[in-house]
Design a protein around this motif. Sequence first.
Motif, PDB file in Angstrom:
ATOM      1  N   LEU A 173      40.407  45.448  34.736  1.00  0.00           N
ATOM      2  CA  LEU A 173      40.518  44.442  35.687  1.00  0.00           C
ATOM      3  C   LEU A 173      38.917  44.345  36.399  1.00  0.00           C
ATOM      4  O   LEU A 173      38.616  43.033  36.718  1.00  0.00           O
ATOM      5  N   THR A 174      38.355  45.496  36.445  1.00  0.00           N
ATOM      6  CA  THR A 174      36.706  45.243  36.960  1.00  0.00           C
ATOM      7  C   THR A 174      35.897  44.319  36.096  1.00  0.00           C
ATOM      8  O   THR A 174      35.383  43.508  36.367  1.00  0.00           O
ATOM      9  N   LEU A 175      36.083  44.742  34.754  1.00  0.00           N
ATOM     10  CA  LEU A 175      35.240  44.061  33.637  1.00  0.00           C
ATOM     11  C   LEU A 175      35.539  42.541  33.423  1.00  0.00           C
ATOM     12  O   LEU A 175      34.654  41.779  33.671  1.00  0.00           O
ATOM     13  N   LEU A 176      36.634  42.170  33.228  1.00  0.00           N
ATOM     14  CA  LEU A 176      37.260  40.851  33.279  1.00  0.00           C
ATOM     15  C   LEU A 176      37.147  40.008  34.577  1.00  0.00           C
ATOM     16  O   LEU A 176      36.976  38.905  34.605  1.00  0.00           O
ATOM     17  N   GLY A 177      38.180  40.763  35.574  1.00  0.00           N
ATOM     18  CA  GLY A 177      38.276  39.866  36.796  1.00  0.00           C
ATOM     19  C   GLY A 177      37.228  39.932  37.737  1.00  0.00           C
ATOM     20  O   GLY A 177      37.052  38.916  38.343  1.00  0.00           O
ATOM     21  N   LEU A 178      36.316  40.845  37.608  1.00  0.00           N
ATOM     22  CA  LEU A 178      35.063  40.728  38.473  1.00  0.00           C
ATOM     23  C   LEU A 178      33.774  40.365  37.765  1.00  0.00           C
ATOM     24  O   LEU A 178      33.155  39.312  38.021  1.00  0.00           O
ATOM     25  N   VAL A 179      33.423  41.097  36.763  1.00  0.00           N
ATOM     26  CA  VAL A 179      32.120  40.939  36.089  1.00  0.00           C
ATOM     27  C   VAL A 179      32.381  39.634  35.409  1.00  0.00           C
ATOM     28  O   VAL A 179      31.302  38.779  35.480  1.00  0.00           O
ATOM     29  N   VAL A 180      32.908  39.449  34.235  1.00  0.00           N
ATOM     30  CA  VAL A 180      33.167  38.397  33.539  1.00  0.00           C
ATOM     31  C   VAL A 180      33.324  37.199  34.289  1.00  0.00           C
ATOM     32  O   VAL A 180      32.789  35.995  34.107  1.00  0.00           O
ATOM     33  N   PHE A 181      34.208  37.250  35.390  1.00  0.00           N
ATOM     34  CA  PHE A 181      34.602  35.932  35.976  1.00  0.00           C
ATOM     35  C   PHE A 181      33.463  35.638  36.801  1.00  0.00           C
ATOM     36  O   PHE A 181      33.171  34.358  36.692  1.00  0.00           O
ATOM     37  N   ASN A 182      32.805  36.273  37.405  1.00  0.00           N
ATOM     38  CA  ASN A 182      31.540  35.806  38.163  1.00  0.00           C
ATOM     39  C   ASN A 182      30.454  35.239  37.378  1.00  0.00           C
ATOM     40  O   ASN A 182      29.907  34.193  37.860  1.00  0.00           O
ATOM     41  N   VAL A 183      29.911  36.010  36.443  1.00  0.00           N
ATOM     42  CA  VAL A 183      29.050  35.429  35.324  1.00  0.00           C
ATOM     43  C   VAL A 183      29.344  34.098  34.960  1.00  0.00           C
ATOM     44  O   VAL A 183      28.661  33.306  34.925  1.00  0.00           O
ATOM     45  N   VAL A 196      42.653  49.361  45.473  1.00  0.00           N
ATOM     46  CA  VAL A 196      42.435  48.714  44.396  1.00  0.00           C
ATOM     47  C   VAL A 196      41.306  47.712  44.510  1.00  0.00           C
ATOM     48  O   VAL A 196      40.308  47.421  43.737  1.00  0.00           O
ATOM     49  N   SER A 197      41.273  47.093  45.633  1.00  0.00           N
ATOM     50  CA  SER A 197      39.884  46.094  45.879  1.00  0.00           C
ATOM     51  C   SER A 197      38.618  47.216  45.867  1.00  0.00           C
ATOM     52  O   SER A 197      37.583  46.611  45.414  1.00  0.00           O
ATOM     53  N   ALA A 198      38.861  48.278  46.598  1.00  0.00           N
ATOM     54  CA  ALA A 198      37.549  48.968  46.893  1.00  0.00           C
ATOM     55  C   ALA A 198      37.005  49.742  45.462  1.00  0.00           C
ATOM     56  O   ALA A 198      35.996  49.684  45.039  1.00  0.00           O
ATOM     57  N   TYR A 199      38.042  50.230  44.688  1.00  0.00           N
ATOM     58  CA  TYR A 199      37.798  50.864  43.400  1.00  0.00           C
ATOM     59  C   TYR A 199      37.056  49.657  42.467  1.00  0.00           C
ATOM     60  O   TYR A 199      36.302  49.988  41.817  1.00  0.00           O
ATOM     61  N   SER A 200      37.632  48.583  42.161  1.00  0.00           N
ATOM     62  CA  SER A 200      37.367  47.716  41.461  1.00  0.00           C
ATOM     63  C   SER A 200      35.779  47.032  41.977  1.00  0.00           C
ATOM     64  O   SER A 200      34.995  46.853  40.735  1.00  0.00           O
ATOM     65  N   VAL A 255      33.845  37.516  53.126  1.00  0.00           N
ATOM     66  CA  VAL A 255      34.750  36.636  53.157  1.00  0.00           C
ATOM     67  C   VAL A 255      35.235  36.671  51.550  1.00  0.00           C
ATOM     68  O   VAL A 255      36.608  36.734  51.393  1.00  0.00           O
ATOM     69  N   VAL A 256      34.457  36.332  50.448  1.00  0.00           N
ATOM     70  CA  VAL A 256      34.735  36.131  49.090  1.00  0.00           C
ATOM     71  C   VAL A 256      35.304  37.466  48.516  1.00  0.00           C
ATOM     72  O   VAL A 256      36.453  37.381  47.726  1.00  0.00           O
ATOM     73  N   THR A 257      34.864  38.600  48.938  1.00  0.00           N
ATOM     74  CA  THR A 257      35.235  39.778  48.251  1.00  0.00           C
ATOM     75  C   THR A 257      36.094  40.834  49.240  1.00  0.00           C
ATOM     76  O   THR A 257      37.208  40.825  48.869  1.00  0.00           O
ATOM     77  N   VAL A 258      35.568  41.251  50.250  1.00  0.00           N
ATOM     78  CA  VAL A 258      36.476  41.935  51.191  1.00  0.00           C
ATOM     79  C   VAL A 258      37.752  41.396  51.606  1.00  0.00           C
ATOM     80  O   VAL A 258      38.882  41.938  51.438  1.00  0.00           O
ATOM     81  N   ILE A 259      37.530  40.212  52.392  1.00  0.00           N
ATOM     82  CA  ILE A 259      38.783  39.480  52.848  1.00  0.00           C
ATOM     83  C   ILE A 259      39.534  38.976  51.728  1.00  0.00           C
ATOM     84  O   ILE A 259      40.731  39.271  51.854  1.00  0.00           O
ATOM     85  N   ALA A 260      39.034  38.082  50.783  1.00  0.00           N
ATOM     86  CA  ALA A 260      39.730  37.625  50.021  1.00  0.00           C
ATOM     87  C   ALA A 260      40.457  38.764  48.919  1.00  0.00           C
ATOM     88  O   ALA A 260      41.806  38.474  48.700  1.00  0.00           O
ATOM     89  N   PHE A 261      39.757  39.620  48.581  1.00  0.00           N
ATOM     90  CA  PHE A 261      40.605  40.617  47.813  1.00  0.00           C
ATOM     91  C   PHE A 261      41.677  41.293  48.385  1.00  0.00           C
ATOM     92  O   PHE A 261      42.757  41.479  47.795  1.00  0.00           O
ATOM     93  N   PHE A 262      41.596  41.681  49.759  1.00  0.00           N
ATOM     94  CA  PHE A 262      42.739  42.443  50.539  1.00  0.00           C
ATOM     95  C   PHE A 262      43.676  41.397  50.711  1.00  0.00           C
ATOM     96  O   PHE A 262      44.790  41.801  50.173  1.00  0.00           O
ATOM     97  N   LEU A 263      43.402  40.264  50.963  1.00  0.00           N
ATOM     98  CA  LEU A 263      44.974  39.323  51.086  1.00  0.00           C
ATOM     99  C   LEU A 263      45.266  38.974  49.866  1.00  0.00           C
ATOM    100  O   LEU A 263      46.431  38.932  49.891  1.00  0.00           O
ATOM    101  N   TRP A 264      44.429  38.838  48.707  1.00  0.00           N
ATOM    102  CA  TRP A 264      45.151  38.434  47.410  1.00  0.00           C
ATOM    103  C   TRP A 264      46.058  39.436  46.919  1.00  0.00           C
ATOM    104  O   TRP A 264      47.323  39.200  46.592  1.00  0.00           O
ATOM    105  N   TYR A 265      45.504  40.693  47.090  1.00  0.00           N
ATOM    106  CA  TYR A 265      46.220  41.882  46.613  1.00  0.00           C
ATOM    107  C   TYR A 265      47.342  42.295  47.561  1.00  0.00           C
ATOM    108  O   TYR A 265      48.220  43.009  47.049  1.00  0.00           O
ATOM    109  N   SER A 266      47.258  41.952  48.770  1.00  0.00           N
ATOM    110  CA  SER A 266      48.720  42.251  49.377  1.00  0.00           C
ATOM    111  C   SER A 266      49.807  41.270  49.443  1.00  0.00           C
ATOM    112  O   SER A 266      50.911  41.518  49.402  1.00  0.00           O
TER     113      SER A 266
END
Length: 235
Positions: free
Chosen positions: A14-24, A114-118, A156-167
Amino acid sequence: MRLAPRDLLCLAGLTLLGLVVFNVAVVESTRASGPALVGTVLGTVPLALALAGGRPAPRLLLGAGVVVTGATLATGLGSGTTESLLWALAALVGEVSFSLLAIPLLPKLGPIRVSAYSTALAVPMLAVVGLVTEGAGMFRTPAVPEVLGFTYLAIVVTVIAFFLWYSSLPKLGPGRAGLFAGLIPVAAIVTGAVLGVAMPTAYDLLGAGLVVVGILVGLSAERSSAKAAVRPSEA
């Protein structure tokens, strides 16, 4: 809470693909041709999540065909390039992984952990990417506009969005939650125009429109299946 090896693999993926690869990938695709193409490709997320869930209905396949036509139109006749398309496809893989790999983790960890660990795991990974691509330049002091941009991305994009999406993901499921990704093509084009980053061409607009139509057609299959499942019980 102690995580099983499978959970750790899901979290790492999740971290490698969903955060690192996605953002780059999003940054590089936008740099190559502006936000319209990557927004259009990411608009296929609802169908991608639905297709990943099992055997697709014929209407879902029809919708996928319309979406592919729209993305191809934006790429071949719009402002997109082959390079930006490849980066956009990588971003699509990352976005889908961001949801699918989180599903087995959310019942155990919840949306906050999940948001914090990733996010914490992504920091050293992105630091390595930065050192490889920018060298010592990544340590320069950011300008004020950049600080404001980083603050918005962090809060906004990380803390709030991640929490709302995973909720919402466990409650709605990936298919229904993915509906909201259908707004990405419109938002990307509008944002690019407002910021003056890239003015969309007529083909960009038509391609994004076809993507939205394809999403609506494909997702209508889910409603039809639900109605069909209700009728026998009503009888």
